[in-house]
Motif scaffolding. Sequence first.
Motif, PDB file in Angstrom:
ATOM      1  N   HIS A   1       0.922  -1.236  -0.100  1.00 59.96           N
ATOM      2  CA  HIS A   1      -0.071   0.107  -0.113  1.00 59.96           C
ATOM      3  C   HIS A   1       0.847   1.186   0.092  1.00 59.96           C
ATOM      4  O   HIS A   1       1.923   1.298   0.356  1.00 59.96           O
ATOM      5  CB  HIS A   1      -1.083  -0.014   1.227  1.00 59.96           C
ATOM      6  CG  HIS A   1      -0.324   0.217   2.357  1.00 59.96           C
ATOM      7  ND1 HIS A   1       0.097   1.565   2.974  1.00 59.96           N
ATOM      8  CD2 HIS A   1       0.158  -0.245   3.572  1.00 59.96           C
ATOM      9  CE1 HIS A   1       0.574   1.455   4.204  1.00 59.96           C
ATOM     10  NE2 HIS A   1       0.590   0.027   4.657  1.00 59.96           N
TER      11      HIS A   1
ATOM     12  N   HIS B   1       0.849   0.786  -5.038  1.00 58.55           N
ATOM     13  CA  HIS B   1       0.642   2.175  -5.483  1.00 58.55           C
ATOM     14  C   HIS B   1       1.147   3.078  -4.582  1.00 58.55           C
ATOM     15  O   HIS B   1       1.697   2.977  -3.393  1.00 58.55           O
ATOM     16  CB  HIS B   1      -0.842   2.092  -5.136  1.00 58.55           C
ATOM     17  CG  HIS B   1      -1.611   3.696  -5.117  1.00 58.55           C
ATOM     18  ND1 HIS B   1      -1.929   4.300  -4.174  1.00 58.55           N
ATOM     19  CD2 HIS B   1      -1.845   4.300  -6.353  1.00 58.55           C
ATOM     20  CE1 HIS B   1      -2.494   5.602  -4.676  1.00 58.55           C
ATOM     21  NE2 HIS B   1      -2.377   5.492  -6.103  1.00 58.55           N
ATOM     22  N   SER B   2       1.651   4.190  -5.370  1.00 57.16           N
ATOM     23  CA  SER B   2       2.378   5.542  -4.831  1.00 57.16           C
ATOM     24  C   SER B   2       3.564   4.969  -4.241  1.00 57.16           C
ATOM     25  O   SER B   2       4.511   4.236  -4.564  1.00 57.16           O
ATOM     26  CB  SER B   2       1.354   6.111  -3.793  1.00 57.16           C
ATOM     27  OG  SER B   2       1.927   7.182  -3.543  1.00 57.16           O
TER      28      SER B   2
ATOM     29  N   ASN C   1       1.756   0.998 -10.070  1.00 60.49           N
ATOM     30  CA  ASN C   1       0.370   1.648 -10.113  1.00 60.49           C
ATOM     31  C   ASN C   1       0.720   3.139  -9.500  1.00 60.49           C
ATOM     32  O   ASN C   1       0.658   3.427  -8.186  1.00 60.49           O
ATOM     33  CB  ASN C   1      -0.701   0.997  -9.359  1.00 60.49           C
ATOM     34  CG  ASN C   1      -1.910   1.782  -9.393  1.00 60.49           C
ATOM     35  OD1 ASN C   1      -2.174   2.669  -9.969  1.00 60.49           O
ATOM     36  ND2 ASN C   1      -2.935   1.234  -8.838  1.00 60.49           N
ATOM     37  N   ASP C   2       1.067   4.047 -10.506  1.00 59.49           N
ATOM     38  CA  ASP C   2       1.170   5.499 -10.184  1.00 59.49           C
ATOM     39  C   ASP C   2       2.020   5.486  -9.248  1.00 59.49           C
ATOM     40  O   ASP C   2       2.120   6.143  -8.114  1.00 59.49           O
ATOM     41  CB  ASP C   2      -0.087   6.152  -9.845  1.00 59.49           C
ATOM     42  CG  ASP C   2      -0.327   7.607 -10.428  1.00 59.49           C
ATOM     43  OD1 ASP C   2       0.152   7.587 -11.552  1.00 59.49           O
ATOM     44  OD2 ASP C   2      -0.688   8.423  -9.525  1.00 59.49           O
TER      45      ASP C   2
ATOM     46  N   THR D   1      -2.407  12.720 -12.253  1.00 63.83           N
ATOM     47  CA  THR D   1      -1.699  12.537 -10.966  1.00 63.83           C
ATOM     48  C   THR D   1      -0.669  13.725 -10.901  1.00 63.83           C
ATOM     49  O   THR D   1      -0.562  14.624 -11.403  1.00 63.83           O
ATOM     50  CB  THR D   1      -0.937  11.065 -11.083  1.00 63.83           C
ATOM     51  OG1 THR D   1      -0.596  10.716  -9.563  1.00 63.83           O
ATOM     52  CG2 THR D   1       0.388  11.291 -12.067  1.00 63.83           C
TER      53      THR D   1
ATOM     54  N   HIS E   1      -4.379  10.632  -8.577  1.00 58.86           N
ATOM     55  CA  HIS E   1      -3.582   9.535  -7.923  1.00 58.86           C
ATOM     56  C   HIS E   1      -4.455   8.807  -7.170  1.00 58.86           C
ATOM     57  O   HIS E   1      -4.329   7.459  -7.350  1.00 58.86           O
ATOM     58  CB  HIS E   1      -2.635  10.615  -7.091  1.00 58.86           C
ATOM     59  CG  HIS E   1      -1.690   9.491  -6.516  1.00 58.86           C
ATOM     60  ND1 HIS E   1      -0.883   8.781  -7.090  1.00 58.86           N
ATOM     61  CD2 HIS E   1      -1.229   9.318  -4.910  1.00 58.86           C
ATOM     62  CE1 HIS E   1       0.078   7.974  -6.244  1.00 58.86           C
ATOM     63  NE2 HIS E   1      -0.334   8.474  -5.004  1.00 58.86           N
TER      64      HIS E   1
ATOM     65  N   VAL F   1      -5.904   3.653  -7.479  1.00 57.41           N
ATOM     66  CA  VAL F   1      -5.894   2.193  -6.927  1.00 57.41           C
ATOM     67  C   VAL F   1      -7.408   2.151  -6.255  1.00 57.41           C
ATOM     68  O   VAL F   1      -7.579   0.887  -6.206  1.00 57.41           O
ATOM     69  CB  VAL F   1      -5.007   2.503  -5.237  1.00 57.41           C
ATOM     70  CG1 VAL F   1      -5.627   3.479  -4.392  1.00 57.41           C
ATOM     71  CG2 VAL F   1      -4.969   0.977  -4.855  1.00 57.41           C
TER      72      VAL F   1
END
Length: 309
Positions: free
Chosen positions: A93, A165-166, A194-195, A251, A282, A286
């Motif tokens: 995460h 993500h991130s 993912n981004d 994003t 952004h 997700v």
Amino acid sequence: MNSYCAILVFIGTTNTASIFFNLILVKKLNMRFPVVILVVLNAILFVNCGAKKNTDVSFLESQKENSLKAPKLNVFVPRKSSAEQVPVLIFVHGGNWNSGRKGTYDLLGRNFASKGVVTVIPDYTLSPNATYDDMAKQIVSVIQWTKNNISQYNGNPNQIFITGHSAGGHLGALAVMNPKYGIDSNSISGIILNDAAGLDMKNYLEGNPPTSKDDYLTTWTSNPEQWKAASPIYFLNKNTPPFLIYVGDKTYNFIKVANSRFLSAMKPFQPDVTPIRLNKKHVPMVVQYFYPWSDRFDEVIDFMKSNIK
């Protein structure tokens, strides 16, 4: 209509069209619902019975690390049994390295599991209680735990993919790519970004030196050598696992810049990688995984099938 009535209306919806109608209604009535409430309500509506959740599994080895406060992981397993072991996806995460929790992403885990993918979602110690290096080491422990234990959940230890993500994209990639962490790149079948943030922290922090804001001084330190060691872009080589990369058109600019630099650096090794660009900000990048009908599931699973070793 008060907020409680709106919640009851939202829960009572039975199809996609009425869900969107009620979201528009809420907006027009200027009701200030936290986004998380909408997410939880959506989870209630669409929770997938095709998956089983195994909660708070310990993955750290030492007794000190394995205390009650130590991060743990959840494992989502398809309810439908399979004669053969199935592919495994580790999702890390995001949250700017100082926030976030695995429980937010239960629906993501259930959706992948219902489609035949054993899904591992860990917590990790956040800044200011940990540096990026501490976090990456914990993700390494997650990978090692998965290799050693996922067969108990009918997952294939030879078909492990990692995504995030991130900040989670950064940590997942770094744990696999920086050789100091000891992960054999051949043991990871693919990396799905993912981004992702932080792919070139050296470049970013040189222009934006870390301060106490967002705990960045703790996360990254003031040492430029640490910034380089924290940047997956400097560890690309011919043995790097194959990539699937998503970037949101709406994003943050620093994420666009880092992904562009990362893709340019990747070209000599994986010239055919073309990012999938989506017209999203952004966070929606997700959140789309919370909906079982998202095209992302087909794309990711096709990528996994194409790169099974």
